[in-house]
Design a protein around this motif. Structure first.
Motif, PDB file in Angstrom:
ATOM      1  N   GLU A   1       0.826  -1.214   0.000  1.00  0.00           N
ATOM      2  CA  GLU A   1       0.000   0.000   0.000  1.00  0.00           C
ATOM      3  C   GLU A   1       0.857   1.260   0.000  1.00  0.00           C
ATOM      4  OE1 GLU A   1      -3.486   2.227   2.656  1.00  0.00           O
ATOM      5  OE2 GLU A   1      -2.966   0.119   3.050  1.00  0.00           O
ATOM      6  N   ASP A   2       1.953   1.269   0.770  1.00  0.00           N
ATOM      7  CA  ASP A   2       2.806   2.458   0.825  1.00  0.00           C
ATOM      8  C   ASP A   2       3.401   2.777  -0.548  1.00  0.00           C
ATOM      9  OD1 ASP A   2       2.254   2.659   3.489  1.00  0.00           O
ATOM     10  OD2 ASP A   2       4.122   1.726   4.162  1.00  0.00           O
ATOM     11  N   THR A   3       3.820   1.748  -1.269  1.00  0.00           N
ATOM     12  CA  THR A   3       4.391   1.971  -2.601  1.00  0.00           C
ATOM     13  C   THR A   3       3.340   2.516  -3.554  1.00  0.00           C
ATOM     14  OG1 THR A   3       5.945   0.159  -2.245  1.00  0.00           O
ATOM     15  CG2 THR A   3       5.620   0.880  -4.517  1.00  0.00           C
ATOM     16  N   LEU A   4       2.139   1.963  -3.500  1.00  0.00           N
ATOM     17  CA  LEU A   4       1.057   2.436  -4.360  1.00  0.00           C
ATOM     18  C   LEU A   4       0.735   3.900  -4.082  1.00  0.00           C
ATOM     19  CD1 LEU A   4      -1.228  -0.704  -4.142  1.00  0.00           C
ATOM     20  CD2 LEU A   4      -0.243   0.184  -6.248  1.00  0.00           C
ATOM     21  N   ARG A   5       0.693   4.276  -2.815  1.00  0.00           N
ATOM     22  CA  ARG A   5       0.391   5.666  -2.467  1.00  0.00           C
ATOM     23  C   ARG A   5       1.519   6.606  -2.911  1.00  0.00           C
ATOM     24  NH1 ARG A   5      -4.098   6.275   0.333  1.00  0.00           N
ATOM     25  NH2 ARG A   5      -4.979   4.488   1.464  1.00  0.00           N
ATOM     26  N   ALA A   6       2.752   6.130  -2.830  1.00  0.00           N
ATOM     27  CA  ALA A   6       3.878   6.961  -3.269  1.00  0.00           C
ATOM     28  C   ALA A   6       3.848   7.165  -4.778  1.00  0.00           C
ATOM     29  CB  ALA A   6       5.196   6.315  -2.841  1.00  0.00           C
ATOM     30  N   LEU A   7       3.563   6.106  -5.525  1.00  0.00           N
ATOM     31  CA  LEU A   7       3.515   6.218  -6.986  1.00  0.00           C
ATOM     32  C   LEU A   7       2.283   6.988  -7.451  1.00  0.00           C
ATOM     33  CD1 LEU A   7       4.699   2.667  -8.072  1.00  0.00           C
ATOM     34  CD2 LEU A   7       5.987   4.795  -8.148  1.00  0.00           C
ATOM     35  N   ARG A   8       1.296   7.105  -6.593  1.00  0.00           N
ATOM     36  CA  ARG A   8       0.110   7.889  -6.943  1.00  0.00           C
ATOM     37  C   ARG A   8       0.449   9.368  -7.075  1.00  0.00           C
ATOM     38  NH1 ARG A   8      -5.058   7.654  -2.987  1.00  0.00           N
ATOM     39  NH2 ARG A   8      -3.502   8.656  -1.657  1.00  0.00           N
ATOM     40  N   ASP A   9       1.583   9.789  -6.520  1.00  0.00           N
ATOM     41  CA  ASP A   9       1.974  11.204  -6.560  1.00  0.00           C
ATOM     42  C   ASP A   9       2.716  11.582  -7.830  1.00  0.00           C
ATOM     43  OD1 ASP A   9       0.903  11.523  -4.040  1.00  0.00           O
ATOM     44  OD2 ASP A   9       2.792  11.113  -3.016  1.00  0.00           O
ATOM     45  N   VAL A  10       2.933  10.622  -8.740  1.00  0.00           N
ATOM     46  CA  VAL A  10       3.669  10.916  -9.972  1.00  0.00           C
ATOM     47  C   VAL A  10       2.918  11.964 -10.780  1.00  0.00           C
ATOM     48  CG1 VAL A  10       4.477   9.978 -12.168  1.00  0.00           C
ATOM     49  CG2 VAL A  10       4.723   8.636 -10.076  1.00  0.00           C
ATOM     50  N   GLU A  11       3.633  12.997 -11.204  1.00  0.00           N
ATOM     51  CA  GLU A  11       3.042  14.052 -12.030  1.00  0.00           C
ATOM     52  C   GLU A  11       3.854  14.205 -13.303  1.00  0.00           C
ATOM     53  OE1 GLU A  11       2.389  17.718 -10.055  1.00  0.00           O
ATOM     54  OE2 GLU A  11       1.487  16.799  -8.284  1.00  0.00           O
TER      55      GLU A  11
ATOM     56  N   VAL B   1       6.870   2.113 -19.145  1.00  0.00           N
ATOM     57  CA  VAL B   1       5.655   2.446 -18.408  1.00  0.00           C
ATOM     58  C   VAL B   1       5.256   3.896 -18.676  1.00  0.00           C
ATOM     59  CG1 VAL B   1       6.862   3.176 -16.314  1.00  0.00           C
ATOM     60  CG2 VAL B   1       4.541   2.281 -16.146  1.00  0.00           C
ATOM     61  N   ASP B   2       3.940   4.140 -18.823  1.00  0.00           N
ATOM     62  CA  ASP B   2       3.406   5.468 -19.124  1.00  0.00           C
ATOM     63  C   ASP B   2       3.235   6.244 -17.822  1.00  0.00           C
ATOM     64  OD1 ASP B   2       2.214   7.694 -20.098  1.00  0.00           O
ATOM     65  OD2 ASP B   2       0.391   6.711 -20.817  1.00  0.00           O
ATOM     66  N   LEU B   3       4.192   7.133 -17.531  1.00  0.00           N
ATOM     67  CA  LEU B   3       4.152   7.872 -16.269  1.00  0.00           C
ATOM     68  C   LEU B   3       3.095   8.966 -16.268  1.00  0.00           C
ATOM     69  CD1 LEU B   3       7.939   8.252 -15.396  1.00  0.00           C
ATOM     70  CD2 LEU B   3       6.352   6.462 -14.750  1.00  0.00           C
ATOM     71  N   THR B   4       2.621   9.370 -17.448  1.00  0.00           N
ATOM     72  CA  THR B   4       1.612  10.439 -17.490  1.00  0.00           C
ATOM     73  C   THR B   4       0.278   9.978 -16.912  1.00  0.00           C
ATOM     74  OG1 THR B   4       0.973   9.824 -19.745  1.00  0.00           O
ATOM     75  CG2 THR B   4       2.687  11.493 -19.497  1.00  0.00           C
ATOM     76  N   THR B   5       0.017   8.671 -16.894  1.00  0.00           N
ATOM     77  CA  THR B   5      -1.249   8.155 -16.344  1.00  0.00           C
ATOM     78  C   THR B   5      -1.025   7.225 -15.159  1.00  0.00           C
ATOM     79  OG1 THR B   5      -1.235   6.292 -17.909  1.00  0.00           O
ATOM     80  CG2 THR B   5      -2.374   8.299 -18.599  1.00  0.00           C
ATOM     81  N   LEU B   6       0.232   7.065 -14.730  1.00  0.00           N
ATOM     82  CA  LEU B   6       0.512   6.088 -13.675  1.00  0.00           C
ATOM     83  C   LEU B   6      -0.165   6.456 -12.360  1.00  0.00           C
ATOM     84  CD1 LEU B   6       2.085   3.487 -13.066  1.00  0.00           C
ATOM     85  CD2 LEU B   6       3.968   4.919 -12.261  1.00  0.00           C
TER      86      LEU B   6
ATOM     87  N   PRO C   1      -3.100   8.168 -11.524  1.00  0.00           N
ATOM     88  CA  PRO C   1      -4.509   7.756 -11.425  1.00  0.00           C
ATOM     89  C   PRO C   1      -4.695   6.243 -11.471  1.00  0.00           C
ATOM     90  CG  PRO C   1      -4.248   9.566 -12.987  1.00  0.00           C
ATOM     91  CD  PRO C   1      -2.876   9.121 -12.629  1.00  0.00           C
ATOM     92  N   ARG C   2      -3.839   5.523 -12.179  1.00  0.00           N
ATOM     93  CA  ARG C   2      -3.978   4.061 -12.249  1.00  0.00           C
ATOM     94  C   ARG C   2      -3.622   3.404 -10.921  1.00  0.00           C
ATOM     95  NH1 ARG C   2      -2.204   2.023 -18.287  1.00  0.00           N
ATOM     96  NH2 ARG C   2      -3.794   3.204 -19.403  1.00  0.00           N
ATOM     97  N   MET C   3      -2.647   3.965 -10.214  1.00  0.00           N
ATOM     98  CA  MET C   3      -2.348   3.445  -8.879  1.00  0.00           C
ATOM     99  C   MET C   3      -3.531   3.691  -7.933  1.00  0.00           C
ATOM    100  SD  MET C   3       0.666   2.045  -9.119  1.00  0.00           S
ATOM    101  CE  MET C   3       0.108   1.572 -10.760  1.00  0.00           C
ATOM    102  N   ASN C   4      -4.241   4.814  -8.131  1.00  0.00           N
ATOM    103  CA  ASN C   4      -5.416   5.103  -7.304  1.00  0.00           C
ATOM    104  C   ASN C   4      -6.516   4.083  -7.565  1.00  0.00           C
ATOM    105  OD1 ASN C   4      -6.743   7.275  -5.492  1.00  0.00           O
ATOM    106  ND2 ASN C   4      -8.258   6.912  -7.099  1.00  0.00           N
ATOM    107  N   VAL C   5      -6.655   3.627  -8.816  1.00  0.00           N
ATOM    108  CA  VAL C   5      -7.654   2.599  -9.135  1.00  0.00           C
ATOM    109  C   VAL C   5      -7.362   1.313  -8.362  1.00  0.00           C
ATOM    110  CG1 VAL C   5      -8.460   1.057 -10.958  1.00  0.00           C
ATOM    111  CG2 VAL C   5      -8.277   3.505 -11.394  1.00  0.00           C
ATOM    112  N   LEU C   6      -6.087   0.909  -8.304  1.00  0.00           N
ATOM    113  CA  LEU C   6      -5.736  -0.310  -7.567  1.00  0.00           C
ATOM    114  C   LEU C   6      -6.075  -0.164  -6.088  1.00  0.00           C
ATOM    115  CD1 LEU C   6      -2.290  -1.126  -9.231  1.00  0.00           C
ATOM    116  CD2 LEU C   6      -4.525  -2.096  -9.756  1.00  0.00           C
TER     117      LEU C   6
END
Length: 673
Positions: free
Chosen positions: A301-311, A329-334, A336-341
């Motif tokens: 969960e911590d990794t997912l939340r950290a990657l959710r901050d990618v801008e 990997v497409d960082l422009t949409t990463l 929001p996709r981590m938020n879906v998980l």
């Protein structure tokens, strides 16, 4: 009084190796660690010095150099020329006095692998050095008349407080290396203006970011001494650019390194890398995948939340991903996709975008509020009744929201089509769907409805047909349409795509070893079309920076593997735009579209050999010919179907298919359409 200046000039001709070599040359590293591009920028900043790219094929430079600097500048120019020669270019340069007739030219000898002296009038010397000498003589007079400015001297202090020399590469007190790269974390909103302003001030420090690199060369900066390392942060701070600390860089790099292991630790579908794994989780995940996703969230969960901050405007994330080996990997949409998980496991609110709602509905439908489900379904129905492109999405949303099988959802739309009033606008798209289903059943015509997978749709169609189509669909049966007069069909073949990992080739730009994106196996087709094996290559790292057609490599070999099956043969006809030009009078576009649709030609094949060329940006490139000089055949490719990053809708390349040719040629450049 002796002239205190000398002249130097060079001419580099990339006509023989081609445009790809010309574009790869600026990225080559020289002996001092600088890239060719950085050195060119440094030379441009010198007074009375010109660097000109006359076209994609020629580069010329010339300048006046003080006698005190001539040795170092001559060595640099010789290095630039040698780097160009290494790429197959014709390379020559000359250092000469501004007075007199002695102009010794240095021309690269490919056989002897060194520069050989030649007279300026020699036939293989391309530049007119005597004319250049005359022009530089005038430039030297202007330069001599300018009063020299003394450079401002000031002391420098390392971060530890110890004084350091401007040219120092390491602090003697704390051991800090001044050659460590400076990585940008975030850019301001007007970042293009900001880096333009900062670039001029960095040039004054002797630092030259390559404009062709990511974010204009500001993603990573490479200082060479204390003056550059200590002066750069202040310049960047003044224009709103923040730097990434080494600790934060390592943290982000570790995050991507951990995420790279997810396809192996939490398998979904057949995704072998993070990009494919994420796409499967968003677009093709099923109920059976939910335990895997929930286990991922529970453990990471911590990794997912950290990657959710990618801008997307933060180069620091891109740099860290590349350092961890995640270039696809497409960082422009990463984010929001981590938020879906996280939302699937109930650890984050569900987003409001349609693709986010559909992704969560696939595996955790109870997480989506009922009001959003109703809104999503109403929007999908509206779009489905408005255009053919929306029918597939409507079916997908219908089965996700109402938890129905695809066959059941398809059957409900067909029933609605059978009962609808023909005078209502809604009958148009539903009627089209009914005609396609009838053509699938009676003629074997393939039906595709994006984003539904072809195999899944085929199973649903068979299930609906087994139960029986609604009786009212018969009125949608369409008449057979013939080709217009004046248009003849051309033989063509639909080539299957094979995924292989060998043989690997070198990227001409970065030197990386790359595996084929696709292999095309073509058996002998006719008496004039012999067997071939074609491989398409694309460097992921270079294409990610600039996805252009020159990043593609097409290799062809005579013969095909034993047991290669014959490809599907079909009669090809021109698309609507080309047909309109061929039929001079009475062209019925609607009827011709129906003809193409009935013959399965409305949508282009993933790979097509032969047939009509269609419309391309530069039609003349389709007749460039191949190196073996034999008659060629056009191979048409869909970049998306082959998994390429090239954003074009289609690509064409010429191949030699002549029987008996042992080294079949391929066109040096591809055409895009």
């Amino acid at each position: 009084m002796a002239n205190p200046y000398e002249g130097i000039a060079a001419r580099l001709n990339f006509t023989k190796p081609g445009r790809s070599a010309r574009k790869a040359w600026p990225k080559l590293k020289l002996e001092d660690g600088q890239s060719v591009g950085e050195l060119l920028e440094a030379l441009k900043e010198r007074p009375a010095f010109q660097v000109a790219a006359l076209s994609d094929w020629f580069v010329e430079l010339q300048g006046v150099v003080a006698a005190s600097d001539i040795e170092s500048i001559a060595a640099q120019v010789a290095g630039l020329a040698a780097a160009a020669a290494a790429k197959g270019a014709h390379a020559e340069w000359a250092r000469f006095p501004l007075e007199g007739n002695a102009i010794p030219c240095q021309v690269w000898d490919g056989k002897r692998r060194k520069f050989v002296e030649a007279e300026p009038e020699a036939s293989h010397v391309q530049a007119d050095y005597r004319f250049i000498q005359k022009g530089l003589r005038e430039e030297a007079k202007k330069l001599a008349s300018m009063a020299p400015r003394a450079p401002a001297e000031r002391g420098l202090e390392c971060g530890c407080g110890s004084p350091v020399q401007r040219t120092a590469t390491r602090c003697n007190a704390c051991g800090r290396s001044f050659k460590e790269p400076l990585r940008t974390d975030a850019l301001p909103r007007n970042w293009e203006e900001a880096i333009s302003s900062a670039r001029k001030r960095l040039h004054a420090l002797g630092l030259y970011p390559d404009p062709e690199d990511s974010f204009g060369g500001f993603a990573e900066l490479y200082p060479q001494n204390a003056k550059q390392a200590l002066g750069t942060p202040g310049i960047l701070r003044d224009v709103g650019i923040t730097l990434l600390s080494p600790e934060e860089f390592e943290r982000r790099k570790a995050l991507f390194a951990e995420a790279s292991s997810w396809p192996r630790k939490y398998p979904l579908g057949r995704g072998e890398d993070l990009r494919d794994w994420v796409e499967h989780a968003m677009e093709r995940a099923q109920d059976a995948d939910r335990p895997t996703l929930e286990r991922l969230v529970a453990e990471r969960e911590d990794t997912l939340r950290a990657l959710r901050d990618v801008e997307r405007t933060q180069p620091g994330w891109f740099t860290a991903a590349a350092a961890a080996g995640e270039t696809r990997v497409d960082l422009t949409t990463l984010g929001p996709r981590m938020n879906v998980l996280l939302a699937v496991a109930g650890k984050a609110p569900v987003g409001t975008e349609e693709w986010e709602l559909r992704a969560v509905l696939r595996t955790a439908p109870e997480r989506v509020p009922a009001s959003r489900k109703r809104t999503l379904l109403a929007r999908a129905e509206k779009e489905g009744l408005a255009s053919k492109a929306g029918l597939g999405r409507w079916l997908d949303v219908l089965r996700l929201v109402e938890r129905r099988g695809l066959a059941d959802a398809l059957s409900s739309l067909l029933q609605r089509a059978a009962e609808v009033d023909e005078k209502k606008p809604a009958a148009v798209e539903l009627g089209w769907l009914a005609r396609q289903v009838l053509a699938w059943k009676e003629e074997g015509r393939k039906l595709q409805l994006w984003p539904l997978p072809d195999e899944e749709l085929e199973r649903a169609l068979k299930e609906v047909a087994k139960k029986g189509l609604p009786a009212g669909l018969a009125r949608f049966r369409e008449e057979k349409v013939a080709a217009p007069r004046g248009i003849e069909g051309h033989d063509a073949w639909a080539i299957d795509v094979h995924r292989v990992k060998t043989p690997k080739v070198r990227c001409p730009e970065c030197g990386a070893s790359i595996a084929p994106k696709a292999e095309l196996r073509i058996p002998t087709l006719t008496k004039t079309l012999s067997a071939r094996t074609v491989r398409i290559y694309e460097c992921d790292a270079c294409a990610h920076e600039e996805p252009t057609s020159d990043k593609l490599q097409v290799r062809v070999e005579a013969g095909a593997p034993r047991g290669t099956r014959a490809p599907t043969h079909f009669v090809d006809y021109p698309d609507v735009h080309e047909a309109r030009k061929l039929v001079k009078k009475g062209f019925d576009e609607k009827r011709y579209r129906l003809f193409l649709e009935q013959n399965g030609l409305l949508e282009p094949r993933a790979v097509k050999l032969g047939g009509y060329a269609g419309l391309y940006e530069d039609p003349e490139q389709l007749q460039l010919g191949v190196r073996c000089k034999h008659p060629s055949e056009l191979l048409h490719l869909s970049p998306h179907a082959l998994g390429l990053q090239l954003p074009e809708s289609r690509v064409a390349v010429e191949l030699c298919m002549k029987p008996g040719c042992k080294r079949p040629g391929v066109a040096e450049e591809v055409s895009t359409g």
